[in-house]
Design an enzyme around this catalytic site. Structure first.
Site, PDB file in Angstrom:
ATOM      1  N   GLU A 118      21.134   7.755   4.974  1.00 13.63           N
ATOM      2  CA  GLU A 118      20.185   7.025   4.119  1.00 13.63           C
ATOM      3  C   GLU A 118      18.787   7.632   4.157  1.00 13.63           C
ATOM      4  O   GLU A 118      18.008   7.465   3.205  1.00 13.63           O
ATOM      5  CB  GLU A 118      20.126   5.551   4.520  1.00 13.63           C
ATOM      6  CG  GLU A 118      19.507   5.237   5.867  1.00 13.63           C
ATOM      7  CD  GLU A 118      20.489   5.217   7.022  1.00 13.63           C
ATOM      8  OE1 GLU A 118      20.218   4.532   8.027  1.00 13.63           O
ATOM      9  OE2 GLU A 118      21.529   5.901   6.920  1.00 13.63           O
ATOM     10  N   CYS A 128      26.048   5.324  12.276  1.00 11.50           N
ATOM     11  CA  CYS A 128      25.539   5.293  13.652  1.00 11.50           C
ATOM     12  C   CYS A 128      26.367   4.304  14.487  1.00 11.50           C
ATOM     13  O   CYS A 128      27.511   4.590  14.808  1.00 11.50           O
ATOM     14  CB  CYS A 128      24.052   4.957  13.658  1.00 11.50           C
ATOM     15  SG  CYS A 128      23.241   5.316  15.231  1.00 11.50           S
ATOM     16  N   GLU A 137      -8.484  -3.955  14.758  1.00  8.87           N
ATOM     17  CA  GLU A 137      -7.721  -2.744  15.060  1.00  8.87           C
ATOM     18  C   GLU A 137      -8.003  -1.612  14.071  1.00  8.87           C
ATOM     19  O   GLU A 137      -7.904  -0.438  14.417  1.00  8.87           O
ATOM     20  CB  GLU A 137      -6.217  -3.048  15.057  1.00  8.87           C
ATOM     21  CG  GLU A 137      -5.771  -4.026  16.128  1.00  8.87           C
ATOM     22  CD  GLU A 137      -5.836  -5.469  15.660  1.00  8.87           C
ATOM     23  OE1 GLU A 137      -6.473  -5.718  14.613  1.00  8.87           O
ATOM     24  OE2 GLU A 137      -5.270  -6.345  16.337  1.00  8.87           O
ATOM     25  N   HIS A 197      22.348   9.328  10.097  1.00 10.66           N
ATOM     26  CA  HIS A 197      21.803   8.365   9.134  1.00 10.66           C
ATOM     27  C   HIS A 197      21.592   9.045   7.777  1.00 10.66           C
ATOM     28  O   HIS A 197      20.487   9.525   7.482  1.00 10.66           O
ATOM     29  CB  HIS A 197      20.476   7.799   9.636  1.00 10.66           C
ATOM     30  CG  HIS A 197      20.604   6.873  10.796  1.00 10.66           C
ATOM     31  ND1 HIS A 197      20.689   5.502  10.653  1.00 10.66           N
ATOM     32  CD2 HIS A 197      20.672   7.116  12.132  1.00 10.66           C
ATOM     33  CE1 HIS A 197      20.794   4.944  11.846  1.00 10.66           C
ATOM     34  NE2 HIS A 197      20.793   5.896  12.757  1.00 10.66           N
ATOM     35  N   LYS A 237       0.834  -1.210   0.000  1.00  9.36           N
ATOM     36  CA  LYS A 237       0.000   0.000   0.000  1.00  9.36           C
ATOM     37  C   LYS A 237       0.864   1.254   0.000  1.00  9.36           C
ATOM     38  O   LYS A 237       0.541   2.245  -0.656  1.00  9.36           O
ATOM     39  CB  LYS A 237      -0.926   0.011   1.222  1.00  9.36           C
ATOM     40  CG  LYS A 237      -1.979  -1.071   1.229  1.00  9.36           C
ATOM     41  CD  LYS A 237      -3.012  -0.851   2.328  1.00  9.36           C
ATOM     42  CE  LYS A 237      -2.406  -0.843   3.718  1.00  9.36           C
ATOM     43  NZ  LYS A 237      -1.852  -2.169   4.109  1.00  9.36           N
TER      44      LYS A 237
END
Length: 564
Positions: free
Chosen positions: A518, A378, A148, A516, A17
């Site tokens: 990325e 990291c 949920e 980070h 999705k």
């Protein structure tokens, strides 16, 4: 006023999705429409920050410091809009907000219920997240039929009634399983999924039918008839070998045109020139490298989604095919570094916990001693400092206090105080809660002149996103630098060590960062750090003979194929 496209999923989870929503957003953006995307997660966790990567996959960090679903990474990679904490919320956040209001007395003593209080709060969060977008694509996590998800589905049903008719559009992503014994795609699961959605009060305007082969015309007509969806709005979403092909695939079936018509939007035609160039670069590489990603969550590669995508982006911009080898650091602990023998570069990503740490340190030592390009991110930077302290400074048992609180040489320790980008002081201690308490989001970093980092970025000031609790202990920096490790980047506010490297006189490419990178890489622009890292891998492959061996094997395979 903002118009809404709601994306739901049926039959099974993990159908894509997020990719579908991002691809549609990319198409609308090429038509000149201001678009944003929201992700609604039905789980009760406040955010995914403390969730096991094996259960949830990667935690994507936004520039404003929110720990969010990995789908937000897809959104940022597909469109130019930057996500914020308002683009992702969970059942946990909704209930937390409602309970806070109840405690304040905002409900004037009324009985607080799922309907209307929870659903009203969901609608409020959606409206607060759209900013000034013309179109907001709202992805509902989970699968139709899950308990949920019901409050979220009820909330968007109410919005479709309360808003003008042309201000909402419903897209339902479903699965068409292929039964090999019958030799056909089965439509019954899709029919039942839509039936369940309609029982809730939602009629899909578009169906995206996920399958491993094209949808036959007869089956398309059948699905349209039994789901009350127009035939041209039943879209075949077949599997592709690269997610960046999906916008073009959906555009060929006029998805963007169908959505614009449903929403009453007059927009210029879509221009997919940029996307076509990206695909061409992906499919026509001039080089090939093998990169070892040494981690502890390698059994679920979704844990490193942004990282693998950033390497693919670098491949696009260097015309290089990237072969990522996911290597479990615990296997290195047990069997040694032999699995790294044919690698052109080594990468150690972020992570938490002591398990597998020594294997990562062994991989870093292998990269340093064998002159293999190394990128640490990291934890990968922290372990590079530990490896250097142990093997170059001879500080035996040097460690991080995260893994060994009693280490005689704590070269890394807990950050107890820092200033965020708003200028506010954040304080932490070992007793602080784990959730939402790390150094998070975009932080300014100053790069030192005459360093490889400064050369790579081409500027002396950068902003990158962080997610960590531990930092290099400043007391050890003079010793580390005297032994040859160069601190090439410092945080602007606190002078925390943000980047390290080895001088190129000692190693051709050894760079590590606390942040980070990325999270800010996109297929359109790549990222300077990853682009240069892949160039270093290409150079290593050429010098080591790996590139010639791959060319020989490729020619051999072509010759073999031509004889059959």
């Amino acid at each position: 006023m903002t118009k809404f496209v709601f994306v739901t999923g049926g039959v099974v989870s993990s159908l894509g999705k997020g990719i579908a929503a991002a691809s549609l957003a990319a198409l609308l953006e090429t038509r000149g429409i201001r678009v944003t995307i929201l992700k609604l997660d039905p789980y009760i966790n406040v955010d995914p920050g403390t969730m096991n990567p094996f259960q949830h996959g990667e935690v994507f960090v936004t520039d404003d410091g929110a720990e969010t679903d990995l789908d937000l990474g897809h959104y940022e990679r597909f469109i130019s809009t930057k996500m914020t904490r308002r683009n992702n919320f969970t059942t946990g956040q909704i209930y937390e907000s409602v309970i806070r209001k109840e405690r304040r007395g905002d409900y004037l003593g009324g009985t607080v219920q799922v309907i209307p209080h929870i659903t009203d709060e969901i609608k409020l969060f959606i409206r607060n997240g759209v900013s000034d977008a013309q179109v907001a694509i709202v992805e509902i996590g989970g699968t139709v039929g899950d308990i949920e998800s019901l409050p979220f589905l009820e909330a968007i049903r109410q919005m479709s009634v309360q808003l003008p008719h042309h201000d909402t559009c419903f897209i339902h992503l479903t699965l068409l399983p292929y039964i090999s014994s019958a030799g056909e795609l089965k439509t019954k699961p899709t029919q039942h999924s839509v039936k369940e959605l309609r029982e809730i009060g939602i009629q899909p305007d578009v169906l995206l039918c996920r399958s491993d082969r094209p949808l036959p015309l007869d089956e398309r007509r059948k699905i349209a008839l039994f789901t009350n969806v127009r035939e041209e709005s039943v879209i075949s979403a077949i599997d592709v070998d690269n997610i960046y092909k999906i916008p073009a695939l959906l555009h060929e079936q006029m998805l963007d045109e169908i959505v614009c018509h449903r929403l009453g939007i007059l927009a210029k035609p879509a221009n997919l020139t940029t996307w076509k160039k990206l695909i061409h670069a992906l499919e026509h590489p001039e080089h090939e490298v093998s990169i070892a990603l040494v981690g502890k969550y390698v059994d679920l590669t979704e844990s490193y989604k942004s990282l693998s995508e950033a390497l693919i982006h670098a491949g696009i911009h260097t015309r290089c095919k990237i072969n990522i080898h996911y290597i479990d650091s615990e296997n290195i602990e047990r069997h040694g570094t032999g699995c790294l023998a044919n690698m052109d570069a080594i990468l150690v990503p972020g992570g938490f916990g002591k398990r597998g740490v020594e294997g990562k340190i062994m991989a870093i030592s292998h990269a340093r001693n064998h002159q293999i390009p190394y990128l640490g991110i990291c934890l990968g930077m922290q372990l590079a400092v530990i490896e250097f302290a142990r093997n170059c400074l001879q500080l035996e048992n040097a460690h991080s206090t995260e893994f060994n609180p009693d280490t005689p040489y704590p070269v890394l320790g807990l950050i107890t105080e820092w200033r965020d980008r708003r200028g506010q002081i954040e304080k932490r201690s070992p007793q602080t809660d784990l959730g939402g308490t790390m150094r998070l989001g975009g932080q300014e970093c100053l790069l030192k002149p005459h360093t490889l980092a400064r050369k790579i970025y081409g500027t002396d000031k950068i902003i990158e996103r962080h997610r960590h609790r531990y930092e290099v202990n400043a007391e050890f920096i003079p010793q580390l630098e005297q032994a040859g490790l160069q601190v090439s980047g410092l945080s602007a506010a606190e002078n925390l060590c943000e980047m390290i490297e080895l001088p190129q006189s000692r190693h051709p490419w050894f760079v590590a960062c606390q942040f980070h990178p990325e999270f800010t890489s996109t297929p359109r622009n790549g990222h300077p750090l990853f682009n240069d890292y892949v160039r270093a891998a290409i150079s290593f492959a050429d010098k080591s003979g790996h590139a010639k061996l791959r060319d020989h094997n490729m020619q051999k395979n072509v010759a073999t194929d031509s004889t059959h």
